[in-house]
Design an enzyme around this catalytic site. Sequence first.
Site, short mmCIF file in Angstrom:
data_model
loop_
_atom_site.label_atom_id
_atom_site.label_comp_id
_atom_site.label_asym_id
_atom_site.label_seq_id
_atom_site.Cartn_x
_atom_site.Cartn_y
_atom_site.Cartn_z
N THR A 133 0.83 -1.21 0.00
CA THR A 133 0.00 0.00 0.00
C THR A 133 0.86 1.26 0.00
O THR A 133 2.02 1.22 0.43
CB THR A 133 -0.91 -0.01 1.26
OG1 THR A 133 -1.42 1.29 1.50
CG2 THR A 133 -0.14 -0.42 2.51
N ASP A 134 0.28 2.36 -0.43
CA ASP A 134 1.00 3.64 -0.36
C ASP A 134 1.10 4.13 1.10
O ASP A 134 1.89 5.02 1.41
CB ASP A 134 0.33 4.72 -1.24
CG ASP A 134 -1.13 5.00 -0.89
OD1 ASP A 134 -1.69 4.33 0.02
OD2 ASP A 134 -1.73 5.89 -1.53
N GLU A 135 0.29 3.51 2.00
CA GLU A 135 0.25 4.02 3.37
C GLU A 135 1.56 3.80 4.12
O GLU A 135 1.81 4.45 5.13
CB GLU A 135 -0.94 3.41 4.14
CG GLU A 135 -2.24 3.64 3.38
CD GLU A 135 -3.49 3.43 4.21
OE1 GLU A 135 -3.44 3.46 5.43
OE2 GLU A 135 -4.56 3.26 3.58
N TYR A 159 -1.82 -0.64 11.08
CA TYR A 159 -1.99 -1.29 9.76
C TYR A 159 -0.78 -1.03 8.87
O TYR A 159 -0.15 -1.97 8.37
CB TYR A 159 -3.28 -0.78 9.08
CG TYR A 159 -3.31 -1.06 7.58
CD1 TYR A 159 -3.37 -2.37 7.11
CD2 TYR A 159 -3.27 -0.02 6.64
CE1 TYR A 159 -3.38 -2.65 5.74
CE2 TYR A 159 -3.28 -0.29 5.28
CZ TYR A 159 -3.34 -1.60 4.83
OH TYR A 159 -3.34 -1.86 3.48
N LYS A 163 2.11 -3.65 7.46
CA LYS A 163 2.38 -3.84 6.02
C LYS A 163 3.85 -3.51 5.73
O LYS A 163 4.50 -4.18 4.94
CB LYS A 163 1.46 -2.95 5.18
CG LYS A 163 0.00 -3.36 5.16
CD LYS A 163 -0.25 -4.70 4.48
CE LYS A 163 -0.06 -4.67 2.98
NZ LYS A 163 -0.43 -5.96 2.35
#
Length: 358
Positions: A133-135, A159, A163
Amino acid sequence: MTILVTGGAGFIGANFVLSCLRAGEEPVVNLDKLTYAGNLGSLAAASANPRHLFVKGDICDLELVSDLLRQHAVRAIVHFAAESHVDRSIRGPEDFIRTNITGTFRLLEATRSYVATLPAAAREAFRFVNVSTDEVFGSLGPDAIPFDETSGYFPNSPYSASKAAGDHLVRSYFHTYGLPVITTHCSNNYGPFQFPEKLIPLVILRGQKGESLPVYGDGMNVRDWLYVEDHCEALRAVLAGGKPGATYNIGGDCEKANLDVVHEVCALLDELHPLPGEKAHRELVRFVADRPGHDRRYAIDAGKIRRELGWRPAEDFRSGIRKTVVWYLQNQDWVNDVSSGEYRNWLATNYGSGVDAQ
Ligand code: NAD
Ligand code: TYD
């Protein structure tokens, strides 16, 4: 030869499995634990397809994963399985650590042992695509340039931290063991089969029923949005032409403030599913307490995947969001199925009295 998809009963995984089967390519083994986010109803179109094998199981189960790899002569893994909702990670991070870190680790271990048994050509051709993810890159200021593949990791939620840890393990298996891994970082997806704890399906479902629409903080947090089928196409391009050890950022070049997203969904609902008495759906918006540590802005520079693999999105937000609203309105059976106890419990837990219960 077969592709092993993990988490293929979830939102993006199910879309990916269906798109692979539609493309008429190789068989897919779909390993999913069926947590609250996994739904076999999303795979109904694949239920009679002899090229699709669904296996209920956990990616943490090393023996199961090892058996599947061997028995099906797997030539690639596309790894979606994860705990994926930021708000749930804030309320209870443990499952995120287990699946996103330990699960990714066990998957890597099983893959490492399996790949070592393959003949040289098959070893060379093997791919492990890690869907991230970009997060993991953290939060951008309003004028900062979008994330690219050289951006540093600054995860801010349990989260994104889990990741990020999974991504680091994946990276280390390339550098240490030569495992042919590729990691992708995609922005926010939307489209069919997304569990209605996420912003867009939540707003569609609640708006359709005339219920309040919870917007965190001032509604000015910015996300980049990509239609899910475009993400699936990007992953297929990465699987076919991505370079082992590389990372690719995937995005829709579509930054929007949350309030604008909500207003666009409201306008479509006004047109396609009007409320009684000509009430506008946007009147249902309620500003509620902000998410702790809420990242202000994500944006993606998808130049590398465009240049190197020729991928670009087919949908823009206007076309994609219309398809999405129409899909939810037309798929009430799926919606009723997932709006069960677990969904209602989550609304009560996360929003309390901030929104009226369903
Ligand atoms: P999702 O929550 O809809 O689906 C996750 C799936 O994984 C579910 O079917 C669940 O049953 C399964 N699962 C969970 N734990 C498991 C385990 N231990 N073993 C086997 N299966 C397990 O998630 P999603 O939105 O489809 O996201 C898929 C992947 O894409 C995730 O890795 C996520 O981090 C990443 N991603 C998502 C987005 C997005 O906008 N949704 C954006 C970028 C990246
Ligand atoms: P979400 O769909 O949870 O995705 P992510 O947190 O991975 O970006 O949320 C998208 C944005 O919408 C995010 O900035 C949080 C916000 N949001 C709300 O304002 N209200 C809500 O009820 C939810 C679920 C999210």
